[in-house]
Design a protein around this motif. Structure first.
Motif, PDB file in Angstrom:
ATOM      1  N   VAL A   1       0.830  -1.203   0.000  1.00  0.00           N
ATOM      2  CA  VAL A   1       0.000   0.000   0.000  1.00  0.00           C
ATOM      3  C   VAL A   1       0.867   1.258   0.000  1.00  0.00           C
ATOM      4  CG1 VAL A   1      -1.646   1.352   1.357  1.00  0.00           C
ATOM      5  CG2 VAL A   1      -2.009  -1.104   1.043  1.00  0.00           C
ATOM      6  N   LEU A   2       1.880   1.295   0.845  1.00  0.00           N
ATOM      7  CA  LEU A   2       2.751   2.476   0.892  1.00  0.00           C
ATOM      8  C   LEU A   2       3.507   2.665  -0.419  1.00  0.00           C
ATOM      9  CD1 LEU A   2       3.248   4.488   3.335  1.00  0.00           C
ATOM     10  CD2 LEU A   2       1.889   2.444   3.815  1.00  0.00           C
ATOM     11  N   SER A   3       3.900   1.572  -1.048  1.00  0.00           N
ATOM     12  CA  SER A   3       4.621   1.672  -2.312  1.00  0.00           C
ATOM     13  C   SER A   3       3.754   2.321  -3.388  1.00  0.00           C
ATOM     14  CB  SER A   3       5.080   0.284  -2.767  1.00  0.00           C
ATOM     15  OG  SER A   3       5.666   0.350  -4.049  1.00  0.00           O
ATOM     16  N   THR A   4       2.568   1.748  -3.608  1.00  0.00           N
ATOM     17  CA  THR A   4       1.713   2.268  -4.678  1.00  0.00           C
ATOM     18  C   THR A   4       1.166   3.642  -4.335  1.00  0.00           C
ATOM     19  OG1 THR A   4       1.083   0.056  -5.416  1.00  0.00           O
ATOM     20  CG2 THR A   4      -0.390   1.853  -6.007  1.00  0.00           C
ATOM     21  N   ASN A   5       0.610   3.788  -3.140  1.00  0.00           N
ATOM     22  CA  ASN A   5      -0.081   5.032  -2.803  1.00  0.00           C
ATOM     23  C   ASN A   5       0.872   6.181  -2.529  1.00  0.00           C
ATOM     24  OD1 ASN A   5      -2.249   3.313  -2.972  1.00  0.00           O
ATOM     25  ND2 ASN A   5      -2.998   3.662  -0.908  1.00  0.00           N
ATOM     26  N   VAL A   6       1.915   5.948  -1.738  1.00  0.00           N
ATOM     27  CA  VAL A   6       2.789   7.048  -1.325  1.00  0.00           C
ATOM     28  C   VAL A   6       3.961   7.229  -2.293  1.00  0.00           C
ATOM     29  CG1 VAL A   6       4.250   7.962   0.508  1.00  0.00           C
ATOM     30  CG2 VAL A   6       2.107   6.802   1.079  1.00  0.00           C
ATOM     31  N   ASN A   7       4.693   6.146  -2.588  1.00  0.00           N
ATOM     32  CA  ASN A   7       5.777   6.275  -3.569  1.00  0.00           C
ATOM     33  C   ASN A   7       5.244   6.761  -4.910  1.00  0.00           C
ATOM     34  OD1 ASN A   7       7.543   5.322  -1.660  1.00  0.00           O
ATOM     35  ND2 ASN A   7       8.020   3.405  -2.703  1.00  0.00           N
ATOM     36  N   GLY A   8       4.117   6.177  -5.328  1.00  0.00           N
ATOM     37  CA  GLY A   8       3.540   6.560  -6.617  1.00  0.00           C
ATOM     38  C   GLY A   8       3.219   8.039  -6.678  1.00  0.00           C
ATOM     39  N   PHE A   9       2.656   8.559  -5.596  1.00  0.00           N
ATOM     40  CA  PHE A   9       2.367   9.993  -5.526  1.00  0.00           C
ATOM     41  C   PHE A   9       3.658  10.803  -5.488  1.00  0.00           C
ATOM     42  CE2 PHE A   9       2.310  13.589  -2.583  1.00  0.00           C
ATOM     43  CZ  PHE A   9       1.412  14.441  -3.205  1.00  0.00           C
ATOM     44  N   PHE A  10       4.568  10.445  -4.595  1.00  0.00           N
ATOM     45  CA  PHE A  10       5.731  11.295  -4.329  1.00  0.00           C
ATOM     46  C   PHE A  10       6.628  11.434  -5.552  1.00  0.00           C
ATOM     47  CE2 PHE A  10      10.034  12.182  -3.019  1.00  0.00           C
ATOM     48  CZ  PHE A  10       9.880  13.226  -2.108  1.00  0.00           C
ATOM     49  N   PHE A  11       7.067  10.317  -6.105  1.00  0.00           N
ATOM     50  CA  PHE A  11       8.079  10.396  -7.152  1.00  0.00           C
ATOM     51  C   PHE A  11       7.508  10.901  -8.478  1.00  0.00           C
ATOM     52  CE2 PHE A  11       9.934   7.371  -4.125  1.00  0.00           C
ATOM     53  CZ  PHE A  11      11.140   8.015  -3.898  1.00  0.00           C
ATOM     54  N   THR A  12       6.261  10.550  -8.783  1.00  0.00           N
ATOM     55  CA  THR A  12       5.650  11.052 -10.017  1.00  0.00           C
ATOM     56  C   THR A  12       5.371  12.543  -9.899  1.00  0.00           C
ATOM     57  OG1 THR A  12       4.595   8.888 -10.241  1.00  0.00           O
ATOM     58  CG2 THR A  12       3.845  10.622 -11.718  1.00  0.00           C
ATOM     59  N   THR A  13       4.845  12.969  -8.747  1.00  0.00           N
ATOM     60  CA  THR A  13       4.550  14.382  -8.549  1.00  0.00           C
ATOM     61  C   THR A  13       5.825  15.209  -8.543  1.00  0.00           C
ATOM     62  OG1 THR A  13       2.572  13.812  -7.280  1.00  0.00           O
ATOM     63  CG2 THR A  13       3.421  16.054  -7.027  1.00  0.00           C
ATOM     64  N   GLN A  14       6.858  14.702  -7.927  1.00  0.00           N
ATOM     65  CA  GLN A  14       8.133  15.426  -7.886  1.00  0.00           C
ATOM     66  C   GLN A  14       8.655  15.693  -9.293  1.00  0.00           C
ATOM     67  OE1 GLN A  14      11.698  13.349  -6.355  1.00  0.00           O
ATOM     68  NE2 GLN A  14      11.900  15.036  -4.892  1.00  0.00           N
ATOM     69  N   ALA A  15       8.635  14.662 -10.126  1.00  0.00           N
ATOM     70  CA  ALA A  15       9.130  14.827 -11.496  1.00  0.00           C
ATOM     71  C   ALA A  15       8.224  15.748 -12.312  1.00  0.00           C
ATOM     72  CB  ALA A  15       9.247  13.460 -12.169  1.00  0.00           C
ATOM     73  N   ALA A  16       6.909  15.611 -12.136  1.00  0.00           N
ATOM     74  CA  ALA A  16       5.974  16.432 -12.901  1.00  0.00           C
ATOM     75  C   ALA A  16       6.067  17.897 -12.506  1.00  0.00           C
ATOM     76  CB  ALA A  16       4.552  15.917 -12.705  1.00  0.00           C
ATOM     77  N   ILE A  17       6.141  18.183 -11.204  1.00  0.00           N
ATOM     78  CA  ILE A  17       6.229  19.574 -10.762  1.00  0.00           C
ATOM     79  C   ILE A  17       7.523  20.222 -11.241  1.00  0.00           C
ATOM     80  CG2 ILE A  17       6.649  20.963  -8.679  1.00  0.00           C
ATOM     81  CD1 ILE A  17       4.277  19.675  -7.393  1.00  0.00           C
ATOM     82  N   GLU A  18       8.586  19.453 -11.293  1.00  0.00           N
ATOM     83  CA  GLU A  18       9.847  19.987 -11.829  1.00  0.00           C
ATOM     84  C   GLU A  18       9.650  20.478 -13.256  1.00  0.00           C
ATOM     85  OE1 GLU A  18      13.757  17.772 -13.290  1.00  0.00           O
ATOM     86  OE2 GLU A  18      13.529  17.688 -11.111  1.00  0.00           O
TER      87      GLU A  18
END
Length: 236
Positions: free
Chosen positions: A100-117
């Protein structure tokens, strides 16, 4: 590259809400990048599909890089991918927690970080993430600690990001659904699930799509959690 078209990146795009969002954004003239573990290849020049595990920190960066290489920009990221496991707190295993933490939190964090950049370089963008009203209005009928831990973190992080990037042209919002009729919920569970909402029925995929499209076209809205939950947030 599709010159002049805005670009939306959608995670969890192979079925349910994600697949409907892909179609909705295409219908509105966007180019779309859809990703999930099992997404099929696309022959549509305005739709790039990328198979991958969004919980892998490398996947979000790869999705963003391929979106930029193909379409040249990213205007919207919809963090739709997620896992919901309903079980008593003491019964959750370490593997379930990690999943759950991998999909929900990692998925949000790393994708959002790259997109916001990427969005910051172009001076505009919108991130919208799917959470759950169980974060703010838990019920004993649906044990949901892992959902609250992961999706609640996304809701809080989204408000923080909205403030951090408010002067840089980037908006960040969340949509907080009740229980939506998707392939995840067998028909035999619908009566029970419907009764968990004050309005007496489950939501439809179109309800969530409509909420996200509203936020897409609401330039004065950021840091918002839009509840689309049949009254659950108000109380039941």
């Amino acid at each position: 590259m599709s010159i002049g078209r805005k670009v939306a990146v959608i995670t969890g795009a192979s079925q349910g809400i994600g697949a409907a969002l892909v179609e909705a954004y295409l219908e509105r003239g966007y180019s779309v990048v859809g990703t999930s573990r099992s997404i099929a290849p696309s022959s549509n020049p305005n739709l790039l599909t990328i198979a991958g595990d969004i919980g892998d920190p490398a996947t979000g960066r790869r999705v963003v890089d391929e979106a930029l290489a193909r379409f040249g920009r990213i205007d919207t990221l919809v963090n739709n991918a997620g896992i919901f496991l309903a079980a008593p707190f003491a019964d959750h295993t370490a593997d379930q927690y990690a999943q759950v933490l991998s999909t929900n939190v990692n998925g949000f964090f790393f994708t959002t970080q790259a997109a916001i950049e990427a969005m910051e370089k172009q001076g505009s963008g919108h991130v919208v993430s799917i959470t759950t009203t169980l974060v703010e209005h838990p019920t004993a009928k649906v044990p949901s600690v892992l959902a609250s831990l992961s999706k609640g973190g996304i809701a809080a992080a989204s408000r923080s990001l909205a403030i951090e990037y408010a002067t840089r042209g980037i908006r960040v919002n969340t949509v907080s659904p009740g229980i939506i009729k998707t392939p995840l919920h067998p028909v035999e569970t619908h009566e029970f699930l419907s009764a968990l909402h004050p309005v007496g029925h489950m939501g439809e995929i179109e309800d969530i799509v409509g909420a996200i499209l509203y936020l897409e076209n609401a330039p004065f809205v950021t840091g918002e959690t839009l509840h689309v939950d049949g009254g659950q947030y108000a109380g039941f």
